[in-house]
Design an enzyme around this catalytic site. Structure first.
Site, PDB file in Angstrom:
ATOM      1  N   LYS A   1       0.866  -1.183   0.000  1.00 28.27           N
ATOM      2  CA  LYS A   1       0.000   0.000   0.000  1.00 28.27           C
ATOM      3  C   LYS A   1       0.898   1.227   0.000  1.00 28.27           C
ATOM      4  O   LYS A   1       2.066   1.136   0.352  1.00 28.27           O
ATOM      5  CB  LYS A   1      -0.873   0.029   1.259  1.00 28.27           C
TER       6      LYS A   1
ATOM      7  N   ASP B   1      -6.713   4.249  -4.863  1.00 31.54           N
ATOM      8  CA  ASP B   1      -7.449   4.098  -3.604  1.00 31.54           C
ATOM      9  C   ASP B   1      -8.104   5.473  -3.404  1.00 31.54           C
ATOM     10  O   ASP B   1      -8.256   6.221  -4.386  1.00 31.54           O
ATOM     11  CB  ASP B   1      -6.504   3.711  -2.465  1.00 31.54           C
TER      12      ASP B   1
ATOM     13  N   SER C   1      -7.543  -5.979 -10.813  1.00 32.58           N
ATOM     14  CA  SER C   1      -6.165  -5.504 -11.019  1.00 32.58           C
ATOM     15  C   SER C   1      -5.265  -6.681 -11.387  1.00 32.58           C
ATOM     16  O   SER C   1      -4.406  -6.565 -12.278  1.00 32.58           O
ATOM     17  CB  SER C   1      -5.618  -4.854  -9.749  1.00 32.58           C
TER      18      SER C   1
HETATM   19  N1  GLU Z   1      -7.104   0.118  -3.269  1.00 32.70           N
HETATM   20  C1  GLU Z   1      -7.823  -1.072  -3.633  1.00 32.70           C
HETATM   21  C2  GLU Z   1      -7.933  -1.980  -2.427  1.00 32.70           C
HETATM   22  O1  GLU Z   1      -8.031  -1.508  -1.318  1.00 32.70           O
HETATM   23  C3  GLU Z   1      -7.286  -1.738  -4.900  1.00 32.70           C
HETATM   24  C4  GLU Z   1      -5.861  -2.123  -4.900  1.00 32.70           C
HETATM   25  C5  GLU Z   1      -5.328  -2.623  -6.232  1.00 32.70           C
HETATM   26  O2  GLU Z   1      -6.076  -2.735  -7.187  1.00 32.70           O
HETATM   27  O3  GLU Z   1      -4.129  -2.907  -6.278  1.00 32.70           O
HETATM   28  O4  GLU Z   1      -7.989  -3.177  -2.517  1.00 32.70           O
END
Ligand code: GLU
Length: 449
Positions: A129, A169, A381
């Site tokens: 993250k 995000d 993704s």
């Molecule tokens: N931010 C999204 C999550 O909390 C997607 C993350 C992504 O696609 O890598 O899962």
């Protein structure tokens, strides 16, 4: 929550000692350790080789300066972060959050959660993250671009298609991904799938934008059918937020025949008895980037109320928090139950406080935690990464079919674990255990690294 198992409480003490100032991270660790109690009691060997001690320690956590020049010519300095939490299952993978509330604690809890969420998808993805305390609200497009370029000028050296693949995000949508990805390609002199959520013309996947919200509704429908013999059809829903997750959750819920009566932003919420007019909401929030109060100005059946927490006082059958962490406090959970809620599905990461979750479970409310319920975004993704690696692009129908299958599998794995460890239907426990088992097996297989 209180840990009875002495080994687990020792692991929690280590986390507390090392990160006394990271409340969100400690909360997510405690949730996981509590879920693991029945597993560790039954198989104490599962945690040999210090698996848990290693799991709560990220492999790498970088913090960097992001300096940029605003529209007045003044220098602004923000903090950038990337946490590469765990790579036992595959390249690091997880979004970037740009919001004024971003702290090391928030990034660390999100990275920890992402590790198990990604595991649940069944795809070969590690957990990561990142983000910044930069607040895109009120910034011009040029300011956002300059910030993104400065942010990537440091981040590029840590990421890559087989190393670490960021996505969006909160505060990072298609526009920001474009600015970030453009700068990545320029700096590396390479075009590769080092980010997901890209534009369709630049290697993005169909359905990635919709995936988190759609996946949330697929999970809700599957859970309601399997556990309660019910459906979203005919139910009244309250969905908080008005970003990407909320918008596509509203769309899919309406397609399932539900009546969605509320939405919110950080200033307040709207209640629309007639059901949310999604086109109007998108026009205001996505096209005009205006405040949600504007919705009530343009739609006579809607009422706007200042303060977003009040949204949980609206009576509904199903609640889908899709705004941010800890938006469901104990008080909010009590209000929901008093007004007849029967199920809650987390669209935002760690939507509920620990007290709220415990209360919802005591009251017999059907509950699916974010790691399982909102995994559709990162799942697509993963599919975008497959398409990029194979130099191909799949049809909308194909991606949607795989997304549905992944969400059903997540329910099935979580339910199976909940039954195997003595609480059938406790999907908080089931999802955490199912996510953990795969990561811990991969870690033990790779030796002490
Ligand atoms: N931010 C999204 C999550 O909390 C997607 C993350 C992504 O696609 O890598 O899962």
């Amino acid at each position: 929550m209180h840990l009875k198992n002495s080994y687990l409480s020792e692991v929690y003490s280590i986390a507390k000692q090392k990160d006394p100032n990271k409340p969100e991270f400690l909360q997510s660790v405690l949730e996981m350790l509590t879920a693991l109690e029945p597993v560790i009691e039954k198989h104490p060997g599962l945690c040999k080789k210090g698996v848990l001690e290693r799991l709560i320690e990220p492999e790498r956590f970088v913090q960097f300066r992001v300096a940029w020049v605003d529209r007045n010519g003044d220098v602004q300095v923000n903090r950038g972060y990337r946490i590469q939490f765990n790579s036992a299952l595959g390249p690091y993978k997880g979004g970037l959050r740009f919001h004024r509330t971003v702290t090391p604690s928030v990034i660390k809890f999100l990275g920890f959660e992402q590790t198990f969420k990604n595991s649940l998808t069944g795809l070969p993805l590690g957990g990561a993250k990142g983000g910044s305390d930069f607040d895109p609200h009120g910034k011009t497009e040029t300011e956002v671009m300059l910030f993104c370029q400065s942010f990537m000028s440091e981040l590029f050296r840590h990421i890559g298609a087989s190393t670490d693949v960021p996505a969006g995000d909160i505060g990072v949508g298609n526009r920001e991904i474009g600015f970030l990805f453009g700068q990545y390609c320029r700096l590396r002199n390479i075009s590769e799938g080092a980010m997901t959520g890209k534009g369709i013309f630049a290697g993005g996947s169909l359905l990635r934008t919709e995936a988190t919200g759609y996946g949330l509704c697929y999970m809700a429908e599957e859970t309601l059918q399997q556990l309660c013999g019910q459906s979203l059809a005919g139910k009244t829903l309250v969905i908080s937020g008005s970003g990407n997750v909320a918008v596509y959750a509203i769309k899919k819920a309406q397609e399932f025949g539900a009546r969605v009566v509320a939405a919110s932003d950080s200033d307040g919420y709207i209640f629309d008895e007639e059901g949310i007019d999604l086109e109007l909401l998108r026009q205001i929030k996505e096209t005009e980037r205006a405040r949600i109060s504007e919705y009530a100005v343009r739609k006579p059946s809607a009422v706007y109320t200042e303060g977003s927490e009040g949204i949980w006082s609206i009576p509904c059958h199903v609640a889908m928090p899709c705004a941010t962490q800890n938006e469901i406090t104990l008080e909010a959970a009590e209000m929901l139950v008093r007004n007849g809620v029967t199920a809650l599905f987390e669209g935002s990461n760690m939507s509920c406080t620990l007290n709220a979750v415990r209360y919802l479970q005591q009251e017999g409310i059907t509950y699916v935690p974010a790691k399982a319920a909102n995994a559709g975004g990162v799942a697509v993704s993963g599919l975008e990464m497959s398409q990029n690696a194979g130099h191909s692009s799949w049809s909308y129908e194909k991606v949607d079919r795989i997304l549905k299958t992944i969400m059903k599998n997540i329910f099935a794995q979580s339910y199976e674990m909940s039954a195997q460890y003595g609480s059938p239907g406790n999907l908080l426990m089931g999802a955490n255990v199912a996510g953990f088992v795969k990561v811990s097996n991969a870690m033990r297989w790779q030796g002490v690294v």
